[in-house]
Design a protein around this motif. Structure first.
Motif, mmCIF file in Angstrom:
data_model
loop_
_atom_site.group_PDB
_atom_site.id
_atom_site.type_symbol
_atom_site.label_atom_id
_atom_site.label_comp_id
_atom_site.label_asym_id
_atom_site.label_seq_id
_atom_site.Cartn_x
_atom_site.Cartn_y
_atom_site.Cartn_z
ATOM 1 N N GLU A 167 36.697 47.477 32.408
ATOM 2 C CA GLU A 167 36.055 47.348 33.831
ATOM 3 C C GLU A 167 36.838 48.223 34.873
ATOM 4 O OE1 GLU A 167 32.926 46.622 34.366
ATOM 5 O OE2 GLU A 167 32.835 45.997 32.388
ATOM 6 N N SER A 168 38.364 48.241 34.713
ATOM 7 C CA SER A 168 38.683 48.791 35.577
ATOM 8 C C SER A 168 38.784 50.304 35.349
ATOM 9 C CB SER A 168 40.392 48.130 35.667
ATOM 10 O OG SER A 168 41.283 48.829 34.520
ATOM 11 N N GLN A 169 38.766 50.801 34.216
ATOM 12 C CA GLN A 169 38.698 52.139 33.802
ATOM 13 C C GLN A 169 37.258 52.657 34.175
ATOM 14 O OE1 GLN A 169 39.683 51.387 29.408
ATOM 15 N NE2 GLN A 169 41.428 52.605 29.867
ATOM 16 N N PHE A 170 36.204 51.957 33.960
ATOM 17 C CA PHE A 170 34.712 52.443 34.308
ATOM 18 C C PHE A 170 34.716 52.597 35.895
ATOM 19 C CE2 PHE A 170 33.180 49.943 30.552
ATOM 20 C CZ PHE A 170 33.377 50.756 29.560
ATOM 21 N N SER A 171 35.310 51.485 36.589
ATOM 22 C CA SER A 171 35.528 51.785 38.027
ATOM 23 C C SER A 171 36.181 53.205 38.470
ATOM 24 C CB SER A 171 36.133 50.545 38.714
ATOM 25 O OG SER A 171 35.307 49.272 38.528
ATOM 26 N N GLU A 197 48.130 34.894 51.584
ATOM 27 C CA GLU A 197 47.274 35.248 50.197
ATOM 28 C C GLU A 197 46.748 36.630 50.579
ATOM 29 O OE1 GLU A 197 43.075 33.660 49.801
ATOM 30 O OE2 GLU A 197 44.358 32.331 48.106
ATOM 31 N N VAL A 198 47.182 37.528 49.847
ATOM 32 C CA VAL A 198 46.818 38.923 49.778
ATOM 33 C C VAL A 198 45.827 39.457 48.831
ATOM 34 C CG1 VAL A 198 47.857 41.124 49.844
ATOM 35 C CG2 VAL A 198 49.123 39.583 50.765
ATOM 36 N N ILE A 199 44.888 40.180 49.045
ATOM 37 C CA ILE A 199 43.964 40.640 47.969
ATOM 38 C C ILE A 199 44.393 42.426 47.846
ATOM 39 C CG2 ILE A 199 41.741 41.533 47.305
ATOM 40 C CD1 ILE A 199 41.040 39.215 49.053
ATOM 41 N N LEU A 200 44.883 42.592 46.617
ATOM 42 C CA LEU A 200 45.096 43.921 46.107
ATOM 43 C C LEU A 200 43.873 44.521 45.484
ATOM 44 C CD1 LEU A 200 48.774 43.720 44.876
ATOM 45 C CD2 LEU A 200 48.013 43.911 47.220
ATOM 46 N N HIS A 201 43.293 45.623 45.771
ATOM 47 C CA HIS A 201 42.075 46.245 45.440
ATOM 48 C C HIS A 201 42.374 46.911 44.217
ATOM 49 C CE1 HIS A 201 39.759 44.738 48.667
ATOM 50 N NE2 HIS A 201 40.444 45.146 49.652
ATOM 51 N N ASP A 202 43.526 47.447 44.235
ATOM 52 C CA ASP A 202 43.793 48.174 42.765
ATOM 53 C C ASP A 202 45.464 48.024 42.579
ATOM 54 O OD1 ASP A 202 45.156 51.170 43.713
ATOM 55 O OD2 ASP A 202 44.093 50.386 45.115
ATOM 56 N N PHE A 203 45.940 47.729 41.265
ATOM 57 C CA PHE A 203 47.235 47.496 41.020
ATOM 58 C C PHE A 203 47.614 48.254 39.745
ATOM 59 C CE2 PHE A 203 50.418 45.113 38.935
ATOM 60 C CZ PHE A 203 51.493 44.727 39.661
ATOM 61 N N THR A 204 48.324 49.152 39.787
ATOM 62 C CA THR A 204 48.345 50.101 38.477
ATOM 63 C C THR A 204 49.868 50.394 38.174
ATOM 64 O OG1 THR A 204 46.553 51.344 39.487
ATOM 65 C CG2 THR A 204 48.023 52.407 37.817
ATOM 66 N N ILE A 205 50.096 50.091 36.757
ATOM 67 C CA ILE A 205 51.200 50.509 36.299
ATOM 68 C C ILE A 205 51.090 51.402 35.003
ATOM 69 C CG2 ILE A 205 53.150 49.566 34.772
ATOM 70 C CD1 ILE A 205 52.631 46.852 35.854
ATOM 71 N N GLY A 206 51.697 52.551 34.929
ATOM 72 C CA GLY A 206 51.380 53.707 34.171
ATOM 73 C C GLY A 206 49.893 54.194 34.197
ATOM 74 N N GLU A 207 49.153 54.010 33.161
ATOM 75 C CA GLU A 207 47.751 54.311 33.323
ATOM 76 C C GLU A 207 46.724 53.061 33.164
ATOM 77 O OE1 GLU A 207 46.910 57.075 30.425
ATOM 78 O OE2 GLU A 207 48.133 58.699 31.185
ATOM 79 N N HIS A 208 47.434 51.918 33.575
ATOM 80 C CA HIS A 208 46.648 50.790 33.326
ATOM 81 C C HIS A 208 46.623 50.005 34.779
ATOM 82 C CE1 HIS A 208 46.868 50.112 28.644
ATOM 83 N NE2 HIS A 208 47.676 51.217 29.166
ATOM 84 N N LYS A 224 51.887 51.123 41.443
ATOM 85 C CA LYS A 224 51.217 51.892 42.352
ATOM 86 C C LYS A 224 50.048 50.707 42.905
ATOM 87 C CE LYS A 224 51.398 56.814 42.024
ATOM 88 N NZ LYS A 224 50.775 57.828 41.643
ATOM 89 N N VAL A 225 50.019 50.509 44.275
ATOM 90 C CA VAL A 225 48.971 49.707 45.056
ATOM 91 C C VAL A 225 48.391 50.767 46.233
ATOM 92 C CG1 VAL A 225 48.410 47.782 46.532
ATOM 93 C CG2 VAL A 225 49.864 47.785 44.484
ATOM 94 N N ALA A 226 47.194 51.185 46.139
ATOM 95 C CA ALA A 226 46.290 51.969 47.319
ATOM 96 C C ALA A 226 47.382 53.210 47.244
ATOM 97 C CB ALA A 226 46.261 51.121 48.552
ATOM 98 N N LYS A 227 47.736 54.085 46.034
ATOM 99 C CA LYS A 227 48.324 55.116 46.014
ATOM 100 C C LYS A 227 49.803 55.082 46.587
ATOM 101 C CE LYS A 227 44.227 57.956 46.162
ATOM 102 N NZ LYS A 227 43.589 59.026 46.846
ATOM 103 N N LEU A 284 44.578 46.954 37.240
ATOM 104 C CA LEU A 284 43.836 45.880 37.381
ATOM 105 C C LEU A 284 43.236 45.664 38.939
ATOM 106 C CD1 LEU A 284 46.116 43.075 36.151
ATOM 107 C CD2 LEU A 284 44.306 44.097 35.142
ATOM 108 N N LEU A 285 42.035 45.219 39.030
ATOM 109 C CA LEU A 285 41.227 45.461 40.415
ATOM 110 C C LEU A 285 41.123 44.167 40.953
ATOM 111 C CD1 LEU A 285 38.416 48.234 39.476
ATOM 112 C CD2 LEU A 285 40.903 48.646 40.365
ATOM 113 N N ASN A 286 41.244 44.340 42.230
ATOM 114 C CA ASN A 286 40.788 42.978 43.403
ATOM 115 C C ASN A 286 41.650 41.645 42.722
ATOM 116 O OD1 ASN A 286 38.665 44.526 44.603
ATOM 117 N ND2 ASN A 286 37.464 44.125 43.074
ATOM 118 N N LEU A 287 42.806 41.875 42.946
ATOM 119 C CA LEU A 287 43.886 40.765 42.431
ATOM 120 C C LEU A 287 44.154 39.906 43.982
ATOM 121 C CD1 LEU A 287 46.786 42.496 40.358
ATOM 122 C CD2 LEU A 287 44.587 41.043 39.679
ATOM 123 N N LYS A 288 43.963 38.619 43.716
ATOM 124 C CA LYS A 288 44.248 37.818 44.496
ATOM 125 C C LYS A 288 45.743 36.959 44.526
ATOM 126 C CE LYS A 288 41.094 35.307 46.818
ATOM 127 N NZ LYS A 288 40.026 34.296 46.770
#
Length: 275
Positions: free
Chosen positions: A153-157, A86-97, A39-42, A99-103
């Motif tokens: 950090e991604s969980q806190f965010s 070059e693309v920036i993904l603000h959120d990248f989710t697999i299951g419940e995990h 999931k990326v940006a829902k 990662l934020l701000n991936l380039k």
């Protein structure tokens, strides 16, 4: 047994149960290579899992960017010039995990899609597989997460975004919205009594805070945060204003990941000062 000790015992039991259960995510296949849902940006995407690929790549058709650069990429027959974005993904989710701000780089993956005969939105390489603590179980067609490798950090965010909406609902006395911020088995310990279950906790909030004129106002300041798997424990200071009087409160709160949301499942506080 004191309330704080009871809280700590509950927290320890939850951590133990979650430690025993590694989260699993089902996998699909592309010519015997695994594909995982992302999931990326829902929005939902599917990525090929490739431990032989050093870096993660995106499909240009699935991820667009106004900027494009020419880069040198290694291929099976040597270095070659390829058009990449070059693309920036603000959120990248697999299951419940997450990662934020991936380039990441987006390239043409049309040949890979033709080989798979299905849509491929990207290739999840060894870099992110390791970062997310992901283990691929081809026999059982699942990917397993190492809970200790989750990004705090991604969980806190995620929690902060959700709790900001919950605090806003509390300050507007929006009972229906705020109720959805609480776990069904929510437990609340206060100087006025103990409340077990979401209905009892909501009844206490309605009688004590909601519907006042001017409305009760609350603000939360974290003093310490601890994330272990799908559990976050916060030590906090809370400022609450009711009927023109402001109280400073300290306590702890426990949040559990339920679906895509963090729900408060336990809260313990005591008033320290008023002015």
């Amino acid at each position: 047994m004191s309330r704080f000790v009871a809280f700590l015992l509950l927290f320890a039991c939850l951590l133990f149960s979650f430690a025993l259960e590694a989260q699993e995510v089902p996998l699909e296949s592309c010519r015997q290579l695994p594909i995982v849902k992302v999931k990326v940006a829902k929005r939902k995407f599917q990525f090929l899992l490739d431990t032989g690929a050093a870096t993660t790549l995106l499909n240009q058709k699935s991820f667009s960017s106004p900027d494009s650069t020419e880069i040198m990429m290694e291929s099976w027959n040597g270095p070659a010039t390829a058009s990449a974005r070059e693309v920036i993904l603000h959120d990248f989710t697999i299951g419940e995990h997450s990662l934020l701000n991936l380039k990441l780089l987006a390239v043409d993956l049309t040949p890979l899609e033709r080989s798979c005969q299905k849509r491929v939105d990207g290739v999840l390489g060894a870099d992110l597989i390791a970062k997310m603590g992901l283990t691929i179980d081809l026999k059982n067609h699942v990917a397993k997460f190492d809970q200790s490798a989750a990004s705090p950090e991604s969980q806190f965010s995620q929690l902060e975004r959700g709790q900001a909406a919950c605090v806003d609902a509390f300050n507007r006395s929006d009972e229906r919205t705020f109720e959805q911020c609480l776990h069904p088995d929510m437990v609340l310990f206060t100087s006025k009594g103990d409340f077990h279950g979401r209905p009892a906790v909501m009844k206490h909030f309605k009688e004590t805070f909601f519907g006042q004129d001017p409305p009760a106002q609350v603000s939360l300041t974290p003093l310490g945060r601890h994330a272990i798997g799908p559990v976050i424990w916060i030590e906090y200071e809370i400022s609450m204003t009711t009927c023109g009087q402001t109280e400073k409160t300290r306590g702890t709160a426990l949040f559990q990941k339920t679906g895509e949301r963090w729900l408060m499942s336990n809260m313990n506080y005591s008033v320290t000062m008023a002015k």
